[in-house]
Structures are given as C-alpha cells and as structure tokens.
Design a protein around this motif. Structure first.
Motif, PDB file in Angstrom:
ATOM      1  N   ALA A  43       0.953  -1.151  -0.078  1.00 39.64           N
ATOM      2  CA  ALA A  43       0.005  -0.021   0.169  1.00 39.64           C
ATOM      3  C   ALA A  43       0.800   1.315  -0.124  1.00 39.64           C
ATOM      4  N   VAL A  44       1.812   1.138   0.729  1.00 40.35           N
ATOM      5  CA  VAL A  44       2.958   2.229   0.798  1.00 40.35           C
ATOM      6  C   VAL A  44       3.529   2.582  -0.521  1.00 40.35           C
ATOM      7  N   GLU A  45       3.910   1.426  -0.879  1.00 41.49           N
ATOM      8  CA  GLU A  45       4.547   1.490  -2.501  1.00 41.49           C
ATOM      9  C   GLU A  45       3.827   2.129  -3.386  1.00 41.49           C
ATOM     10  N   HIS A  46       2.644   1.833  -3.253  1.00 40.32           N
ATOM     11  CA  HIS A  46       1.417   2.250  -4.319  1.00 40.32           C
ATOM     12  C   HIS A  46       1.162   3.666  -4.110  1.00 40.32           C
ATOM     13  N   ALA A  47       1.246   4.019  -2.873  1.00 38.53           N
ATOM     14  CA  ALA A  47       0.972   5.504  -2.642  1.00 38.53           C
ATOM     15  C   ALA A  47       2.141   6.536  -3.065  1.00 38.53           C
ATOM     16  N   GLU A  48       3.479   5.785  -2.911  1.00 38.74           N
ATOM     17  CA  GLU A  48       4.690   6.666  -3.281  1.00 38.74           C
ATOM     18  C   GLU A  48       4.682   6.968  -4.580  1.00 38.74           C
ATOM     19  N   VAL A  49       4.382   5.725  -5.431  1.00 38.66           N
ATOM     20  CA  VAL A  49       4.285   5.770  -6.974  1.00 38.66           C
ATOM     21  C   VAL A  49       3.214   6.748  -7.612  1.00 38.66           C
ATOM     22  N   TYR A  50       2.104   6.879  -6.887  1.00 36.38           N
ATOM     23  CA  TYR A  50       1.027   7.436  -7.375  1.00 36.38           C
ATOM     24  C   TYR A  50       1.184   8.932  -7.258  1.00 36.38           C
ATOM     25  N   PHE A  51       1.639   9.340  -6.129  1.00 41.88           N
ATOM     26  CA  PHE A  51       1.912  10.636  -5.765  1.00 41.88           C
ATOM     27  C   PHE A  51       3.285  11.310  -6.585  1.00 41.88           C
ATOM     28  N   ASN A  52       4.037  10.469  -6.742  1.00 43.29           N
ATOM     29  CA  ASN A  52       5.095  10.886  -7.512  1.00 43.29           C
ATOM     30  C   ASN A  52       4.539  11.187  -9.124  1.00 43.29           C
ATOM     31  N   ILE A  53       3.654  10.546  -9.794  1.00 45.82           N
ATOM     32  CA  ILE A  53       3.259  10.637 -10.754  1.00 45.82           C
ATOM     33  C   ILE A  53       2.422  11.989 -10.807  1.00 45.82           C
ATOM     34  N   LEU A  54       1.490  12.339  -9.652  1.00 45.48           N
ATOM     35  CA  LEU A  54       0.802  13.397  -9.876  1.00 45.48           C
ATOM     36  C   LEU A  54       1.592  14.582  -9.802  1.00 45.48           C
ATOM     37  N   CYS A  55       2.997  14.459  -9.046  1.00 48.28           N
ATOM     38  CA  CYS A  55       3.820  15.525  -8.983  1.00 48.28           C
ATOM     39  C   CYS A  55       4.610  15.784 -10.272  1.00 48.28           C
ATOM     40  N   SER A  56       4.611  14.981 -11.175  1.00 47.37           N
ATOM     41  CA  SER A  56       5.068  14.893 -12.599  1.00 47.37           C
ATOM     42  C   SER A  56       4.236  15.181 -13.616  1.00 47.37           C
ATOM     43  N   VAL A  57       2.905  14.918 -13.630  1.00 47.25           N
ATOM     44  CA  VAL A  57       2.273  14.884 -14.892  1.00 47.25           C
ATOM     45  C   VAL A  57       0.970  15.908 -14.610  1.00 47.25           C
ATOM     46  N   GLU A 128      -0.092  15.887   0.863  1.00 46.14           N
ATOM     47  CA  GLU A 128       0.510  14.797   0.589  1.00 46.14           C
ATOM     48  C   GLU A 128       0.165  13.763   1.434  1.00 46.14           C
ATOM     49  N   TYR A 129       0.693  12.415   1.024  1.00 40.70           N
ATOM     50  CA  TYR A 129       0.278  11.247   2.004  1.00 40.70           C
ATOM     51  C   TYR A 129       1.291  11.762   3.470  1.00 40.70           C
ATOM     52  N   SER A 130       0.537  11.535   4.384  1.00 36.32           N
ATOM     53  CA  SER A 130       1.026  11.562   5.937  1.00 36.32           C
ATOM     54  C   SER A 130       0.053  10.696   6.843  1.00 36.32           C
ATOM     55  N   GLU A 131       0.605  10.808   8.003  1.00 34.95           N
ATOM     56  CA  GLU A 131      -0.318   9.873   8.842  1.00 34.95           C
ATOM     57  C   GLU A 131      -1.565  10.555   9.024  1.00 34.95           C
ATOM     58  N   GLN A 132      -1.697  11.889   9.280  1.00 32.96           N
ATOM     59  CA  GLN A 132      -2.950  12.661   9.428  1.00 32.96           C
ATOM     60  C   GLN A 132      -3.853  12.673   8.236  1.00 32.96           C
ATOM     61  N   ASP A 160       2.567  21.998  -8.484  1.00 29.88           N
ATOM     62  CA  ASP A 160       3.030  23.062  -7.862  1.00 29.88           C
ATOM     63  C   ASP A 160       3.545  23.171  -6.680  1.00 29.88           C
ATOM     64  N   ARG A 161       2.985  22.415  -5.837  1.00 30.64           N
ATOM     65  CA  ARG A 161       3.207  22.360  -4.345  1.00 30.64           C
ATOM     66  C   ARG A 161       4.301  21.253  -3.934  1.00 30.64           C
ATOM     67  N   PHE A 162       4.354  20.372  -4.693  1.00 29.41           N
ATOM     68  CA  PHE A 162       5.277  19.361  -4.442  1.00 29.41           C
ATOM     69  C   PHE A 162       5.955  18.800  -5.591  1.00 29.41           C
ATOM     70  N   LYS A 163       7.150  18.178  -5.092  1.00 30.77           N
ATOM     71  CA  LYS A 163       8.085  17.640  -6.149  1.00 30.77           C
ATOM     72  C   LYS A 163       8.298  16.090  -5.865  1.00 30.77           C
ATOM     73  N   PRO A 164       8.351  15.280  -6.987  1.00 35.38           N
ATOM     74  CA  PRO A 164       8.476  13.987  -6.709  1.00 35.38           C
ATOM     75  C   PRO A 164       9.643  13.640  -6.082  1.00 35.38           C
TER      76      PRO A 164
END
Length: 170
Positions: A43-57, A128-132, A160-164
C-alpha cells in the motif's frame, strides 16, 4: 514514506517475493503479522508511486485503469454530492457510508483487478500522504475518488506544491 514495522530496505526483489506471497488465498494467513506488514508495504509503495506521478504530470491526462470512464460515471451517479477535495473519514468508514460504498465496490468485482485491495487515500486532495492525511480504503474507492479529483481539477495544484521523491530505502 516510512511505515512503522515495515523495513525500508526491502528492495525490488523483496517486493516481487512479497507480491507472490500476497497473491495466495487470504484464508491461508490468519492474521499473520508478517503478511500484514507485506500488505502495508504494498500500500505504501502504491501511494509513493501514485503521488510521484501526480507531482510529474497533468492529472487530467492520467488513465488509472482501462475502465476510468465507467468508474467515474458510476461514482458520480452513486455519490453526486461527495466533495472529493476534502473527504471526512466518516464519508468512507461510518456504518452508513459502508452500506452505500459496499454495493458500489462490488460492482467492480471481476472488472478491476484487486478491486478490494487495501489502498491508501489522501483525505485532503491538496495535501500529500501523511499519517494525519491518509486513510486505508479499497482500491476501487481509491480509483473513484482520485479519478474524480483528476477530472474535477482537485489534483491540478499538486505539481506546483510538491516535487517527486525518490523511493524510501536504498
């Protein structure tokens, strides 16, 4: 993104081995803590990959599944007033919400692979993904909410707010 009890140094080979184990019938495992850790890692790996995609495209160009149009249409037919920008956890997890979500999710059994797999979802689409800001939902709930966020412009500012980020661990 670190998760308590899950090692950061698993690497690609470990993830492949974990995927093999996780494809076995759930009845074989009976609350095995090591299996729960593997599910959490996935689940964490999926979240990391998805968020990096959102930050890139541009999120409006993303295709999450071959069934995006159907998922989005049925989601908005079933949940026309659900505000996807910021979702209270009760809109996903309360007994009333579960009664409404369950039939929606089951429509995708046999259509979406791993439709009921535990997946992390950001409660606030601007964050972004965080515990809260993270809740565990089914994969089809994740697809429904994130497709709505992508199509309705909620995820537009993420680049604009986050980078991969690079993967956690070595």
């Amino acid at each position: 993104m670190a998760l308590a009890g899950v090692p950061d140094d698993v690497g690609p080979e470990g993830m492949l081995a974990a995927a093999g184990v996780l494809s076995r019938p759930a009845e074989e495992f009976e609350n095995d803590p090591s299996i729960e850790a593997l599910w959490a890692m996935r689940a964490v790996e999926h979240a990391e990959v998805y968020f990096n995609i959102l930050c890139s495209v541009d999120p409006r160009l993303l295709r999450l599944t071959p069934h995006d149009d159907t998922i989005y249409r049925e989601f908005r037919e079933e949940f026309p007033d659900l505000q996807v920008a910021q979702i209270p956890e009760d809109d996903l997890k309360s007994p009333e919400a579960k009664q409404k979500w369950r039939p929606f999710c089951e429509r995708f059994q046999g259509v979406i692979e791993d439709y009921n797999l535990g997946t992390l979802l950001r409660l606030d689409g601007a964050g972004e993904y965080s515990e809260q800001n993270t809740v565990l939902v089914t994969r089809i709930q994740f697809y429904a909410v994130e497709l709505a966020r992508n199509r309705e412009g909620v995820n537009d500012g993420v680049r604009d707010r986050f980078k991969p980020r690079g993967r956690q661990g070595p």
